[in-house]
Enzyme design. Structure first.
Site, PDB file in Angstrom:
ATOM      1  N   GLY A   9       0.861  -1.116   0.117  1.00 47.74           N
ATOM      2  CA  GLY A   9       0.112  -0.123   0.153  1.00 47.74           C
ATOM      3  C   GLY A   9       0.777   1.368   0.016  1.00 47.74           C
ATOM      4  O   GLY A   9       0.432   2.328  -0.375  1.00 47.74           O
ATOM      5  N   ASN A  10       2.068   1.165   0.615  1.00 50.62           N
ATOM      6  CA  ASN A  10       2.998   2.269   0.788  1.00 50.62           C
ATOM      7  C   ASN A  10       3.533   2.530  -0.515  1.00 50.62           C
ATOM      8  O   ASN A  10       3.836   4.121  -0.880  1.00 50.62           O
ATOM      9  CB  ASN A  10       3.940   2.024   1.533  1.00 50.62           C
ATOM     10  N   LYS A 127      -7.275  -7.354   9.822  1.00 49.19           N
ATOM     11  CA  LYS A 127      -6.816  -6.720   8.279  1.00 49.19           C
ATOM     12  C   LYS A 127      -7.114  -5.212   8.623  1.00 49.19           C
ATOM     13  O   LYS A 127      -8.276  -4.638   8.470  1.00 49.19           O
ATOM     14  CB  LYS A 127      -7.233  -7.257   7.259  1.00 49.19           C
ATOM     15  N   LYS A 211      -2.601  -9.376   1.158  1.00 43.70           N
ATOM     16  CA  LYS A 211      -2.070  -9.455  -0.451  1.00 43.70           C
ATOM     17  C   LYS A 211      -0.872 -10.507  -0.346  1.00 43.70           C
ATOM     18  O   LYS A 211      -0.446 -10.823  -1.256  1.00 43.70           O
ATOM     19  CB  LYS A 211      -2.176  -8.219  -1.090  1.00 43.70           C
ATOM     20  N   LYS A 273       4.336 -10.310   5.709  1.00 39.34           N
ATOM     21  CA  LYS A 273       5.341 -10.223   4.584  1.00 39.34           C
ATOM     22  C   LYS A 273       6.145 -11.311   5.028  1.00 39.34           C
ATOM     23  O   LYS A 273       6.512 -12.027   4.053  1.00 39.34           O
ATOM     24  CB  LYS A 273       6.103  -9.001   4.457  1.00 39.34           C
TER      25      LYS A 273
HETATM   26  N1  LIG Z   1      10.586  -6.202  12.176  1.00 44.00           N
HETATM   27  C1  LIG Z   1      10.541  -5.217  11.326  1.00 44.00           C
HETATM   28  N2  LIG Z   1      11.111  -4.723  10.313  1.00 44.00           N
HETATM   29  C2  LIG Z   1      11.135  -3.620   9.227  1.00 44.00           C
HETATM   30  N3  LIG Z   1       9.906  -3.204   9.463  1.00 44.00           N
HETATM   31  C3  LIG Z   1       9.071  -3.471  10.236  1.00 44.00           C
HETATM   32  C4  LIG Z   1       8.983  -4.267  11.246  1.00 44.00           C
HETATM   33  N4  LIG Z   1       8.122  -4.574  11.904  1.00 44.00           N
HETATM   34  C5  LIG Z   1       7.141  -3.665  11.457  1.00 44.00           C
HETATM   35  N5  LIG Z   1       7.764  -2.826  10.614  1.00 44.00           N
HETATM   36  C6  LIG Z   1       6.967  -1.914   9.603  1.00 44.00           C
HETATM   37  O1  LIG Z   1       6.497  -2.587   8.728  1.00 44.00           O
HETATM   38  C7  LIG Z   1       6.368  -1.642   7.663  1.00 44.00           C
HETATM   39  C8  LIG Z   1       6.095  -2.087   6.218  1.00 44.00           C
HETATM   40  O2  LIG Z   1       4.663  -2.869   6.505  1.00 44.00           O
HETATM   41  P1  LIG Z   1       3.403  -1.856   5.776  1.00 44.00           P
HETATM   42  O3  LIG Z   1       3.252  -0.592   6.171  1.00 44.00           O
HETATM   43  O4  LIG Z   1       2.060  -2.932   5.995  1.00 44.00           O
HETATM   44  O5  LIG Z   1       3.802  -2.068   4.301  1.00 44.00           O
HETATM   45  P2  LIG Z   1       3.335  -2.112   2.901  1.00 44.00           P
HETATM   46  O6  LIG Z   1       2.027  -0.919   2.792  1.00 44.00           O
HETATM   47  O7  LIG Z   1       4.153  -1.489   1.895  1.00 44.00           O
HETATM   48  O8  LIG Z   1       2.667  -3.263   2.438  1.00 44.00           O
HETATM   49  C9  LIG Z   1       7.392  -0.780   7.839  1.00 44.00           C
HETATM   50  O9  LIG Z   1       7.272   0.558   7.092  1.00 44.00           O
HETATM   51  C10 LIG Z   1       7.864  -0.830   9.343  1.00 44.00           C
HETATM   52  O10 LIG Z   1       7.260   0.497   9.856  1.00 44.00           O
HETATM   53  N1  LIG Z   2      -5.108  -6.353   0.747  1.00 42.89           N
HETATM   54  C1  LIG Z   2      -3.908  -5.991   1.279  1.00 42.89           C
HETATM   55  O1  LIG Z   2      -3.184  -6.697   1.876  1.00 42.89           O
HETATM   56  O2  LIG Z   2      -3.557  -4.708   1.291  1.00 42.89           O
HETATM   57  P1  LIG Z   2      -2.343  -3.751   2.125  1.00 42.89           P
HETATM   58  O3  LIG Z   2      -1.208  -4.653   1.243  1.00 42.89           O
HETATM   59  O4  LIG Z   2      -2.528  -2.444   1.219  1.00 42.89           O
HETATM   60  O5  LIG Z   2      -2.706  -3.772   3.400  1.00 42.89           O
END
Ligand SMILES: Nc1ncnc2c1ncn2[C@@H]1O[C@H](COP(=O)(O)OP(=O)(O)O)[C@@H](O)[C@H]1O
Ligand SMILES: NC(=O)OP(=O)(O)O
Length: 314
Positions: A9-10, A127, A211, A273
């Protein structure tokens, strides 16, 4: 190599999490420049993407407008995000490929993901979707029956049901398109969650699938060589947020499993992830990479030293 890239999402909102059409369009254009770079290096790419911010915002619009136009359910909102994000990705990807002198057809597929109606994810929402709100505003919505969760320094976020993905029903279609030379965008937002009834019919259910977990499943089903999970940090870290935090480079599945079991990765962000990356390798995949969007092309080709966090079977 066949590479499945999952965009977070980022990668699709502004630097401050802004989800205006302009911010989303600009972020996607930047993301596609990095994806086009991977394609320019001769790799076959399948793209999937998140929809957390977008599907949450659509749900709010439906709820607020309910007295004026009939609201649609969460699975419909998810389907709509596949359309909007899908066409925006195609426009940006084609432009970035053209800028590199590459002429390749691309298609975004409306994709359904099969889930189990009895999945415990339906009774315990996990979620995070939509915008972040301060504590007091979140509690007003909690009083109205919504589930919100404290997500740390950014504030509170609404959480919804998130069952496990079992199968992307369009896998055969995606394979056919890949065979015909298409770049494919599929299973956006984890796929539209559907269940199969006892008489074999399929229908949508209200949930948002993670996702990254769907990406792992799809990568395995498509015999991808590498699963790349693109986010906003170059590495998964241990001791995250502490003075002693340490970036993880190349490591074995068993090593990563140990860190995950020790609770090193936050749920709803890095946790899924890492889980997805481990599942792909555990299922026979050669390599999973978690890294920032701007490092994906380098990460795919680097070996020693690795770029990003790279999990291998060991
Ligand atoms: N152990 C970790 N190592 C690195 N990042 C982490 C960790 N735990 C939490 N995070 C956070 O996870 C974020 C990435 O997940 P998320 O915001 O859901 O990403 P995206 O929207 O790209 O799918 C990073 O920006 C960080 O703030
Ligand atoms: N569906 C889903 O996982 O979306 P984000 O990655 O934006 O959280």
């Amino acid at each position: 190599m066949r590479i499945l890239i999952a965009l977070g999402g980022n990668a699709m909102t502004g630097p401050d999490g802004s989800a205006t059409p302009q911010a989303q369009g600009a972020a996607i254009r930047t993301a596609m420049a990095h994806v086009a770079e991977v394609i320019a290096r001769g790799h076959e790419v399948v793209l999937t993407h998140g929809n957390g911010p977008q599907v949450g915002n659509l749900l709010v619009k439906n709820e607020l407008a309910a007295a004026v136009v009939p609201p649609v359910s969460l699975d419909w909102c998810g389907a709509q995000t596949q359309g909007t994000i899908g066409f925006t990705i195609l426009d940006a990807l084609e432009a970035e490929l053209r800028a590199r002198g590459i002429d390749r057809p691309a298609a975004a597929i409306v994709s359904r993901t099969l889930v189990d109606a009895g999945d415990p994810g339906f009774t315990k929402p996990t979620k995070p979707i939509g915008r972040f709100l301060p504590d007091a505003e979140a509690h007003v919505l909690i009083a109205h029956g919504q589930t919100w969760e404290d997500r740390g320094e950014k504030g509170w976020r609404r959480v919804v049901a998130s069952p496990e993905p079992i199968e992307v029903l369009e896998t055969g279609t995606i394979r056919t398109l890949l065979g015909a030379g298409y770049l494919v965008v599929a299973a956006g937002g984890g796929g539209i969650p559907v269940v199969r009834t006892t008489d074999g019919e399929v229908h949508g259910v209200e949930a948002v699938i993670d996702k990254d977990l769907t990406a792992a499943l799809l990568a395995q089903a498509l015999d991808a060589d590498v699963l790349v999970i693109a986010t906003d940090v170059e590495n998964a870290m241990i001791g995250w947020g502490t003075p002693g935090q340490r970036a993880l480079s190349a490591l074995s599945l068993a090593e990563m499993q140990g860190y995950a079991e020790a609770g090193e990765f936050a749920s709803g962000s890095m946790g899924p992830k890492v889980e997805a990356a481990m599942r792909f390798v555990a299922g026979g995949g050669a390599r999973s990479i978690i890294t920032s969007l701007d490092r994906i092309a380098d990460a795919v080709e680097a070996s020693d030293p690795a770029v990003g966090t790279v999990i291998h079977p060991g």
